[in-house]
Design a protein around this motif. Structure first.
Motif, PDB file in Angstrom:
ATOM      1  N   MET A   1      11.019 -61.163 -23.987  1.00  0.00           N
ATOM      2  CA  MET A   1      11.190 -60.498 -25.427  1.00  0.00           C
ATOM      3  C   MET A   1      12.319 -59.824 -25.585  1.00  0.00           C
ATOM      4  O   MET A   1      12.516 -59.069 -24.734  1.00  0.00           O
ATOM      5  N   PRO A   2      12.970 -59.858 -26.816  1.00  0.00           N
ATOM      6  CA  PRO A   2      14.263 -58.868 -26.992  1.00  0.00           C
ATOM      7  C   PRO A   2      14.031 -57.567 -27.171  1.00  0.00           C
ATOM      8  O   PRO A   2      14.819 -56.877 -26.948  1.00  0.00           O
ATOM      9  N   VAL A   3      12.695 -57.208 -27.751  1.00  0.00           N
ATOM     10  CA  VAL A   3      12.442 -55.802 -27.763  1.00  0.00           C
ATOM     11  C   VAL A   3      11.331 -55.507 -26.914  1.00  0.00           C
ATOM     12  O   VAL A   3      10.741 -56.266 -26.447  1.00  0.00           O
ATOM     13  N   ILE A   4      11.306 -54.219 -26.493  1.00  0.00           N
ATOM     14  CA  ILE A   4      10.224 -53.629 -25.596  1.00  0.00           C
ATOM     15  C   ILE A   4       8.815 -53.755 -26.029  1.00  0.00           C
ATOM     16  O   ILE A   4       8.468 -53.106 -27.199  1.00  0.00           O
ATOM     17  N   PRO A   5       8.002 -54.310 -25.391  1.00  0.00           N
ATOM     18  CA  PRO A   5       6.504 -54.849 -25.706  1.00  0.00           C
ATOM     19  C   PRO A   5       6.144 -53.275 -25.981  1.00  0.00           C
ATOM     20  O   PRO A   5       6.193 -52.339 -25.159  1.00  0.00           O
ATOM     21  N   LEU A   6       4.947 -53.179 -27.133  1.00  0.00           N
ATOM     22  CA  LEU A   6       4.347 -52.098 -27.220  1.00  0.00           C
ATOM     23  C   LEU A   6       3.367 -51.630 -26.018  1.00  0.00           C
ATOM     24  O   LEU A   6       3.255 -50.504 -25.918  1.00  0.00           O
ATOM     25  N   PRO A   7       2.718 -52.763 -25.416  1.00  0.00           N
ATOM     26  CA  PRO A   7       1.717 -52.213 -24.293  1.00  0.00           C
ATOM     27  C   PRO A   7       2.592 -51.496 -23.238  1.00  0.00           C
ATOM     28  O   PRO A   7       2.178 -50.640 -22.535  1.00  0.00           O
ATOM     29  N   PHE A   8       3.758 -52.079 -22.906  1.00  0.00           N
ATOM     30  CA  PHE A   8       4.727 -51.119 -21.934  1.00  0.00           C
ATOM     31  C   PHE A   8       4.873 -49.953 -22.340  1.00  0.00           C
ATOM     32  O   PHE A   8       5.007 -48.822 -21.612  1.00  0.00           O
ATOM     33  N   LYS A   9       5.310 -49.753 -23.616  1.00  0.00           N
ATOM     34  CA  LYS A   9       5.485 -48.289 -24.089  1.00  0.00           C
ATOM     35  C   LYS A   9       4.417 -47.354 -23.750  1.00  0.00           C
ATOM     36  O   LYS A   9       4.515 -46.270 -23.368  1.00  0.00           O
ATOM     37  N   LEU A  10       3.277 -47.836 -24.152  1.00  0.00           N
ATOM     38  CA  LEU A  10       2.070 -47.114 -23.924  1.00  0.00           C
ATOM     39  C   LEU A  10       1.636 -46.844 -22.586  1.00  0.00           C
ATOM     40  O   LEU A  10       1.581 -45.683 -22.312  1.00  0.00           O
ATOM     41  N   THR A  11       1.973 -47.743 -21.762  1.00  0.00           N
ATOM     42  CA  THR A  11       1.910 -47.535 -20.241  1.00  0.00           C
ATOM     43  C   THR A  11       2.933 -46.433 -19.782  1.00  0.00           C
ATOM     44  O   THR A  11       2.781 -45.545 -19.012  1.00  0.00           O
ATOM     45  N   ALA A  12       4.294 -46.459 -20.205  1.00  0.00           N
ATOM     46  CA  ALA A  12       5.205 -45.441 -19.981  1.00  0.00           C
ATOM     47  C   ALA A  12       4.931 -44.046 -20.585  1.00  0.00           C
ATOM     48  O   ALA A  12       4.969 -42.997 -19.974  1.00  0.00           O
ATOM     49  N   PHE A  13       4.171 -43.938 -21.750  1.00  0.00           N
ATOM     50  CA  PHE A  13       3.912 -42.707 -22.109  1.00  0.00           C
ATOM     51  C   PHE A  13       2.699 -42.120 -21.512  1.00  0.00           C
ATOM     52  O   PHE A  13       2.713 -40.927 -21.094  1.00  0.00           O
ATOM     53  N   ALA A  14       1.629 -42.943 -20.932  1.00  0.00           N
ATOM     54  CA  ALA A  14       0.688 -42.377 -20.056  1.00  0.00           C
ATOM     55  C   ALA A  14       1.032 -41.916 -18.686  1.00  0.00           C
ATOM     56  O   ALA A  14       0.463 -41.082 -18.180  1.00  0.00           O
ATOM     57  N   HIS A  15       2.221 -42.529 -18.253  1.00  0.00           N
ATOM     58  CA  HIS A  15       2.487 -41.860 -16.917  1.00  0.00           C
ATOM     59  C   HIS A  15       4.017 -41.521 -16.883  1.00  0.00           C
ATOM     60  O   HIS A  15       4.813 -41.851 -15.725  1.00  0.00           O
ATOM     61  N   ARG A  16       4.416 -40.964 -18.166  1.00  0.00           N
ATOM     62  CA  ARG A  16       5.727 -40.503 -18.204  1.00  0.00           C
ATOM     63  C   ARG A  16       6.117 -39.282 -16.963  1.00  0.00           C
ATOM     64  O   ARG A  16       7.275 -39.014 -16.762  1.00  0.00           O
ATOM     65  N   ASP A  17       5.086 -38.319 -16.671  1.00  0.00           N
ATOM     66  CA  ASP A  17       5.218 -37.506 -15.871  1.00  0.00           C
ATOM     67  C   ASP A  17       5.539 -37.760 -14.452  1.00  0.00           C
ATOM     68  O   ASP A  17       6.114 -37.092 -13.577  1.00  0.00           O
TER      69      ASP A  17
END
Length: 777
Positions: A277-293
């Motif tokens: 996909m040319p844009v970053i998928p929303l589920p991956f963004k949500l996973t990144a937000f949950a584990h950003r620390d």
């Protein structure tokens, strides 16, 4: 036959009545819900409601039907607490009330005959009909649940919350769109909430929702309002915009080496998602937000130019979304998972299992407690192997050897880590023996935490760690022995808390907070959210009012001062007072450095009200009586006598001109005849009575005064009382002899004023009360 038919009809009628009674019993009855009779008073209803709320509140009662019961109790109390609604229910019942509401809503719709929005909504979403679906009670929020659960959870995932209410036509119009979006976003892990403004007014006000329907997003405890049209695309974009913009970095063949090498500075594993996909998928963004620390996230678009280099190096299947986790070694991923239709729970578990590096650097106390938990039982025993290394030698052979040892011996019971001994000197010195052997060198220690207070048992290898094969063999043999005998950890110490190396400095934190506040303010201003800006506007207008009010009052006081200065008598008196005070200041500066002058004002018709009539309770005005000829000398002596009492804020000092206000003084002295008798006004010596040197302590609030008579006046009164011929002359003296009394120094009249002031403060002086203060003309 007729009798039989009649009996059958009666039986049918009885059965019908019973069915109607059962149906009526099953219908919503607010009296039955609250457990009160129809004759119950409002106090009884309120008491029953509070009792049931305490019992069935969802935050306290974990029963599966607690929320339904709580809503039912709230509805019952809403009807019975209002006399009008209660009387309507008693007369018409619940069905009639619904019909009335439905007629009111139909009347509202007829007011907009040409509006397409209302006609379409009325046709497709009939308000009040039996097809109306109830609110999804799974998502209903209460204030305590929002504060204790939603707000902390919003730091791990965003929340989408709808605020609705009863008889809200627009709420019904957006309900199909809301359900469609909720089914999609809830599956991705986004929190969903519904607030009923009628029952949760406190929560609605807390969220800032002043109208229904309203849609808000909550992330990191911050509330953001949705301002666009309610369509699925806008709601999805709104949720995606809630997330920070720097969660996922786009990685290409030009920057992937630099991205993966960032573990040295960030001290975190790196996660790469390969997708087409040319844009970053929303589920991956949500996973990144949950584990950003704990992780750094990157995204690789496999269709971009040069992506073949990365996919070929890491053997990635370009037809399936693939997640790779990298730790210290960037040439080969530590773990891989292909996730075409993998659930979010599986992905979260996969990422959580690789939360730490092979040899994580300890940078704060929280990370240390996560890596080395306190032993709870024998099965949870974890041994921590730590490398104490100077920062300058991290890239040396010692660290590389320790890293390879950690990779080869990774077990559940072992945790490997390292710490910069120069950044954490107190922590590192707790493991090192008191010798010069380890100065400037690396060392390896094995320890186990025993309690949260920092107590550990440990064993430090005798020789410095160089990374040689011999060092690895010694450490491995020691770990194998420790697995059999835990008593090998013979040393004991109490570790200090680690210094937070990654904490931002104060200026950075202040700048980030200020930028966030200003951006929120500009957003509110852009969307004209005036209700939320009312407190700020009120504060600004209050500050302006105080500022300009101060200037106006100051200007008014200055105009009064200018008007008073035009009075020549008052101006002359002020000049005389200033001369007296300034002279006294030069003489007594060393006595009281805190206050070097006595402020004495003239009691005139201008200052009479403020200095006497409206004097604050507990305050007194000490007034000196003088004439134009004795003003200078008496004021100097008066200032000397009362100077030691100027520290009291409840005492004020003034003087009164006997030439101007003789009648006012004699009116007051009439109430003190026993202390200061006044001669008959028809006496020829009436106007020759000398009151200079008298001092009056005036209490304006309680309407009394205390009197001080100078020593010369006492002697004259005694002489007047002993003379039968001329009451103004003492016995055996002529008028020339009496005049000799006046030739004595005027300052001697106030020689005992300081003693009188002491008695005044003690409250032991005689008080002379008057009915009211006379006017000073």
């Amino acid at each position: 036959m007729e009798v039989k038919k009649l009996s059958i009809s009666w039986q049918f009628l009885i059965v019908l009545v019973l069915i109607l009674q059962i149906l009526s019993a099953l219908a919503f009855d607010p009296y039955r819900v609250l457990g009160v009779t129809r004759r119950a008073s409002q106090a009884d209803i309120k008491k029953a409601y509070k009792k049931l709320v305490r019992k069935w509140h969802p935050d306290k009662n974990k029963h599966p039907q607690a929320e339904d019961k709580f809503i039912e109790i709230s509805k019952a109390y809403e009807i019975l607490s209002h006399e009008e609604k209660r009387s309507e229910y008693d007369i018409y019942g619940q069905g009639r009330e619904n019909q009335d509401h439905q007629k009111q809503q139909e009347h509202r719709f007829r007011q907009f005959p040409g509006n397409f929005y209302f006609e379409e909504s009325f046709m497709h979403f009939p308000f009040g009909s039996e097809h109306q679906e109830p609110i999804d009670e799974r998502h209903l929020l209460h204030f305590s649940y929002y504060v204790n659960k939603v707000v902390p959870d919003s730091f791990k995932r965003p929340y989408l919350i709808k605020i609705t209410s009863d008889w809200c036509f627009t709420c019904i119009h957006i309900e199909p769109v809301w359900k469609e979006v909720v089914e999609e976003l809830e599956g991705l892990g986004i929190g969903i909430g519904v607030v009923h403004a009628g029952y949760e007014r406190r929560l609605a006000r807390h969220l800032g929702a002043h109208s229904t329907p309203s849609i808000v997003g909550v992330i990191n405890g911050k509330v953001s309002f949705f301002h666009n049209a309610v369509v699925p695309e806008n709601l999805r974009q709104f949720v995606e915009n809630l997330l920070p913009g720097n969660l996922v970095e786009k990685v290409t063949n030009k920057n992937y080496v630099q991205f993966l090498s960032g573990w040295q500075q960030e001290n975190k594993p790196h996660v790469l998602l390969f997708d087409k996909m040319p844009v970053i998928p929303l589920p991956f963004k949500l996973t990144a937000f949950a584990h950003r620390d704990s992780f750094l996230f990157g995204y690789v678009y496999v269709g971009s130019r040069g992506a073949e280099e990365m996919t070929g190096q890491y053997n990635v299947n370009v037809y399936v979304p693939t997640i790779l986790i990298f730790k210290e070694y960037i040439n080969k991923p530590t773990d891989v998972i292909e996730a075409p239709h993998t659930k979010k729970e599986v992905i979260n578990d996969f990422i959580s299992q690789n939360k730490y590096l092979l040899a994580t650097r300890l940078t704060n106390q929280k990370l240390f407690q996560e890596l080395c938990p306190v032993k709870r039982s024998h099965r949870q025993r974890k041994y921590c192997v730590i490398l104490l290394i100077p920062e300058a030698t991290k890239s040396s052979q010692a660290f590389e050897a320790f890293l390879s040892f950690a990779q080869a011996n990774s077990q559940d019971t072992l945790r490997f880590m390292h710490v910069y001994s120069n950044r954490q000197p107190e922590f590192a010195n707790a493991f090192l023996p008191d010798s010069e052997t380890f100065r400037g060198k690396s060392a390896v220690s094995v320890f186990e935490r025993r309690n949260m207070g920092g107590r550990v048992v440990y064993k430090t290898l005798e020789d410095p760690w160089t990374g040689s094969e011999n060092d690895k063999f010694i450490l491995l043999s020691y770990l194998e022995q420790l697995r059999k005998d835990s008593t090998l950890l013979s040393s004991e110490a109490v570790l200090p808390d680690l210094i937070d190396e990654l904490a931002p400095i104060f200026l950075v934190r202040w700048f980030v907070t200020a930028f966030s506040y200003i951006s929120d303010w500009l957003e509110d201003l852009y969307y004209n959210n005036w209700r939320e800006m009312i407190p700020l506007l009120s504060l600004a207008f209050s500050a302006l009012f105080v500022l300009f009010g101060t200037f106006i009052i100051q200007a008014f006081c200055d105009s009064n001062y200018d008007r008073e200065s035009k009075n020549p008598d008052k101006k002359k008196a002020q000049e005389t007072t200033e001369k007296t005070v300034s002279s006294f200041t030069r003489e007594n500066t060393s006595k009281n450095p805190r206050k070097g002058f006595v402020e004495v004002t003239e009691l005139t018709d201008v200052t009479y009200t403020s200095n006497l009539v409206r004097l604050r309770p507990g305050h007194m005005n000490v007034v000196l009586i003088l004439s134009n000829s004795t003003k200078t000398s008496l004021l100097q002596k008066f200032a000397l006598e009362v100077y030691m009492f100027t520290g009291s804020s409840c005492l004020h000092f003034s003087f009164l001109s006997l030439d101007k206000h003789r009648e006012w003084l004699e009116y007051l002295l009439e109430f003190a005849q026993d202390a200061a008798p006044i001669p008959n006004q028809y006496d020829k010596h009436f106007l020759e009575r000398d009151y200079t040197g008298y001092v009056l302590a005036l209490n304006g609030h309680k309407k009394y005064f205390c009197l001080f008579k100078p020593q010369r006046a006492v002697e004259e009164e005694e002489a007047l009382g002993a003379s039968d011929v001329d009451p103004s002359l003492p016995p055996g003296e002529s008028r020339g002899q009496a005049g000799s009394l006046a030739s004595k120094p005027i300052k001697g009249k106030l020689s005992k004023l300081s003693l009188w002031m002491e008695r005044l403060l003690e409250g032991s002086l005689q008080r002379f009360y008057i009915p009211s203060w006379p006017e000073l003309d």
